[in-house]
Design an enzyme around this catalytic site. Structure first.
Site, PDB file in Angstrom:
ATOM      1  CB  CYS A   1      45.016  35.928  28.359  1.00  0.00           C
ATOM      2  SG  CYS A   1      43.101  36.531  27.307  1.00  0.00           S
TER       3      CYS A   1
ATOM      4  CB  CYS B   1      38.396  33.757  31.495  1.00  0.00           C
ATOM      5  SG  CYS B   1      37.651  34.714  30.370  1.00  0.00           S
TER       6      CYS B   1
ATOM      7  CB  CYS C   1      45.317  34.818  32.483  1.00  0.00           C
ATOM      8  SG  CYS C   1      43.462  34.774  33.318  1.00  0.00           S
TER       9      CYS C   1
ATOM     10  CB  CYS D   1      43.439  37.837  37.615  1.00  0.00           C
ATOM     11  SG  CYS D   1      42.021  37.749  35.872  1.00  0.00           S
TER      12      CYS D   1
ATOM     13  CB  CYS E   1      38.520  44.018  41.752  1.00  0.00           C
ATOM     14  SG  CYS E   1      39.256  43.459  40.010  1.00  0.00           S
TER      15      CYS E   1
ATOM     16  CD  GLU F   1      40.322  34.453  42.084  1.00  0.00           C
ATOM     17  OE1 GLU F   1      41.050  33.467  42.249  1.00  0.00           O
ATOM     18  OE2 GLU F   1      41.267  35.763  42.737  1.00  0.00           O
TER      19      GLU F   1
HETATM   20  N1  SAH Z   1      38.399  39.404  31.190  1.00  0.00           N
HETATM   21  C1  SAH Z   1      39.092  40.742  31.070  1.00  0.00           C
HETATM   22  C2  SAH Z   1      38.843  41.196  32.706  1.00  0.00           C
HETATM   23  C3  SAH Z   1      39.729  40.184  34.073  1.00  0.00           C
HETATM   24  S1  SAH Z   1      41.510  40.548  33.913  1.00  0.00           S
HETATM   25  C4  SAH Z   1      40.096  41.344  30.537  1.00  0.00           C
HETATM   26  O1  SAH Z   1      40.764  40.377  29.799  1.00  0.00           O
HETATM   27  O2  SAH Z   1      40.644  42.602  30.575  1.00  0.00           O
HETATM   28  C5  SAH Z   1      42.157  41.919  33.989  1.00  0.00           C
HETATM   29  C6  SAH Z   1      43.023  42.277  33.667  1.00  0.00           C
HETATM   30  O3  SAH Z   1      44.175  41.069  34.670  1.00  0.00           O
HETATM   31  C7  SAH Z   1      43.697  42.353  32.351  1.00  0.00           C
HETATM   32  O4  SAH Z   1      43.834  43.499  31.731  1.00  0.00           O
HETATM   33  C8  SAH Z   1      44.955  41.288  32.281  1.00  0.00           C
HETATM   34  O5  SAH Z   1      45.156  41.630  31.167  1.00  0.00           O
HETATM   35  C9  SAH Z   1      45.307  41.330  33.551  1.00  0.00           C
HETATM   36  N2  SAH Z   1      45.598  40.173  34.151  1.00  0.00           N
HETATM   37  C10 SAH Z   1      45.262  38.322  33.616  1.00  0.00           C
HETATM   38  N3  SAH Z   1      46.257  37.653  34.563  1.00  0.00           N
HETATM   39  C11 SAH Z   1      46.920  38.399  34.455  1.00  0.00           C
HETATM   40  C12 SAH Z   1      48.699  38.190  35.443  1.00  0.00           C
HETATM   41  N4  SAH Z   1      48.712  36.754  35.822  1.00  0.00           N
HETATM   42  N5  SAH Z   1      49.288  39.302  35.725  1.00  0.00           N
HETATM   43  C13 SAH Z   1      49.216  41.014  35.792  1.00  0.00           C
HETATM   44  N6  SAH Z   1      48.124  40.834  34.885  1.00  0.00           N
HETATM   45  C14 SAH Z   1      47.058  39.874  34.776  1.00  0.00           C
HETATM   46 FE1  SF4 Z   2      40.280  36.106  30.538  1.00  0.00          FE
HETATM   47 FE2  SF4 Z   2      42.380  36.028  31.930  1.00  0.00          FE
HETATM   48 FE3  SF4 Z   2      41.772  36.180  29.186  1.00  0.00          FE
HETATM   49 FE4  SF4 Z   2      40.976  38.568  31.645  1.00  0.00          FE
HETATM   50  S1  SF4 Z   2      43.508  37.976  31.277  1.00  0.00           S
HETATM   51  S2  SF4 Z   2      40.092  37.473  29.289  1.00  0.00           S
HETATM   52  S3  SF4 Z   2      39.954  36.711  32.590  1.00  0.00           S
HETATM   53  S4  SF4 Z   2      42.013  34.152  30.182  1.00  0.00           S
END
Ligand code: SAH
Ligand code: SF4
Length: 391
Positions: free
Chosen positions: A162, A158, A165, A383, A151, A109
């Site tokens: 988390c 990944c 996510c 994301c 972006c 994406e």
């Molecule tokens: N992996 C990296 C970059 C990609 S995620 C990281 O985690 O920083 C980019 C941002 O999106 C991160 O700050 C993450 O906390 C946020 N993010 C992930 N899932 C999300 C969601 N469902 N709603 C809002 N922000 C989200």
């Molecule tokens: Fe990976 Fe999503 Fe965590 Fe970023 S927020 S490190 S994309 S699992």
């Protein structure tokens, strides 16, 4: 090159996949490749210019190169190999989200956000000043340039897991190559006929994947984008979930984007419940590694904080976060992000009142805090949300 794929009219896609992409190749590598074709010494630079400055999509477009040379390159199995926009989703707010196809059929994406999402507010960069200028411009004033943030993804899926996510649900399928990372940017710039130098294009490496778990390819892509495409590194922000060795390497880079850390919690206990990676690397160690990054004048590091209802959005969390950051000795700012819900993710969104109170508390405690503007809600803009929804 001694062997190369045969042309098969019935399966051009397969032939294309087996072609060797020139996009993503650095000047030095290009020189090596061109050496075997016994061409003039200025040819590699000419091709490099066509790839990154002119942003050509096919070898035929490099008209400065004699047709015979283009044919020889094609016959030897080379193509431009720019990733292609496979699907486009347009939001009513102007945001466009793309599924971009890489060579092996995997998609990632990429998002185009006209006028950005306020993510750079308060980070001391040019993008920050432009954001403020755009906000104070009256409706009758039009800026002589276009502003947009792209972006960019760094991996297919990944591995970090988390819990909030959607990208995490895909697992990690593979790393993207430098060409696939920089190629997303070029494909989107081409679609919008953006002119580097006139338009103000900002990049955020905040799409799918953890850039610091694909460190070498990510940094190689940054070099292509800075030295080739011409986007200054001060217009780029990389976001990491906190890969300590990655931050340590990053601190030693001569050429580097701005840094954002996805902190998301005021302490290790809350963070670990949301982000199991906290077991491996503690907040205090991440902050110490960040202190070693020599910041540019006025530059601030960004702490991203995804607000999850009832988990990390209480006033005492804001107070604890402020104490943590003020004690960190870092020039810092916080980007608050309202969590974007997704299927099978057991969290709830924070209430608008709690979001406002959280931001107010941080500011009252002396920490600059900004709310990231949600973009493209109607096209699953969070994301990893689009790919996951489509699959
Ligand atoms: N992996 C990296 C970059 C990609 S995620 C990281 O985690 O920083 C980019 C941002 O999106 C991160 O700050 C993450 O906390 C946020 N993010 C992930 N899932 C999300 C969601 N469902 N709603 C809002 N922000 C989200
Ligand atoms: Fe990976 Fe999503 Fe965590 Fe970023 S927020 S490190 S994309 S699992």
């Amino acid at each position: 090159m001694t062997s190369f794929p045969q042309f098969d009219q019935n399966s051009p896609a397969i032939v294309e996949n087996t072609m060797m992409p020139l996009f993503g190749v650095e000047l030095q590598q290009l020189e090596e490749i061109i050496k075997s074709f016994t061409l003039e010494s200025y040819r590699p630079r000419q091709i490099w210019h066509a790839l990154y400055k002119k942003r050509v999509s096919t070898l035929e477009e490099i008209t400065s190169l004699p047709l015979s040379v283009r044919n020889r390159l094609t016959a030897a199995g080379y193509s431009i190999g720019l990733p292609k926009i496979a699907q486009t989703f347009k939001s009513s707010d102007g945001t466009e989200r793309y599924l971009i196809a890489c060579g092996d059929g995997e998609t990632v994406e990429t998002v185009w956000m006209p006028n950005g999402d306020d993510g750079e507010m308060g980070d001391g960069s040019d993008a920050d000043s432009e954001e403020a200028a755009a906000q104070s411009a009256t409706l009758s004033e039009t800026l002589p340039y276009r502003r947009a943030t792209i972006c960019v993804s760094s991996q297919v899926g990944c591995a970090v897991n988390c819990h909030f996510c959607l990208t995490a649900k895909l697992g990690v399928r593979r790393n993207l190559t430098a060409g696939e990372i920089a190629g997303q940017v070029v494909a989107v710039l081409n679609r919008h006929q953006a002119r580097i130098g006139r338009d103000r294009i900002n990049l955020v490496f905040m799409g799918m994947g953890e850039p610091f778990l694909n460190y070498d390819n990510f940094m190689a892509a940054v070099h292509l984008l800075v030295e080739g495409v011409g986007i200054p590194e001060s217009r780029m922000t990389v976001s990491t979930s906190g890969i300590l060795p990655g931050i340590e390497r990053f601190a030693m880079e001569k050429l580097r984007p701005k840094l954002a850390l996805s902190l998301n919690a005021p302490n290790d206990t809350i963070r670990e419940a949301m982000m199991p990676i906290t077991r491996k690397w503690k907040i205090a160690d991440l902050l110490a590694a960040m202190r070693a990054i020599p910041l540019r004048p006025r530059e601030r590091v960004t702490f991203e904080y995804v607000l999850l209802g009832g988990v990390n959005d209480r006033r005492e969390d804001a107070r604890e976060l402020a104490t943590l950051l003020r004690g960190s000795d870092l020039q810092a700012k916080v980007n608050l992000i309202v969590w974007n819900p997704g299927p099978e993710i057991p969290y709830r969104m924070p209430t608008p009142e709690d979001v406002a109170a959280f931001q107010k508390q941080l500011i009252a405690s002396g920490v600059p805090a900004f709310l990231r503007r949600p973009r493209g809600r109607d096209i699953y803009a969070a994301c990893g949300q689009l790919k996951r929804t489509l699959e």
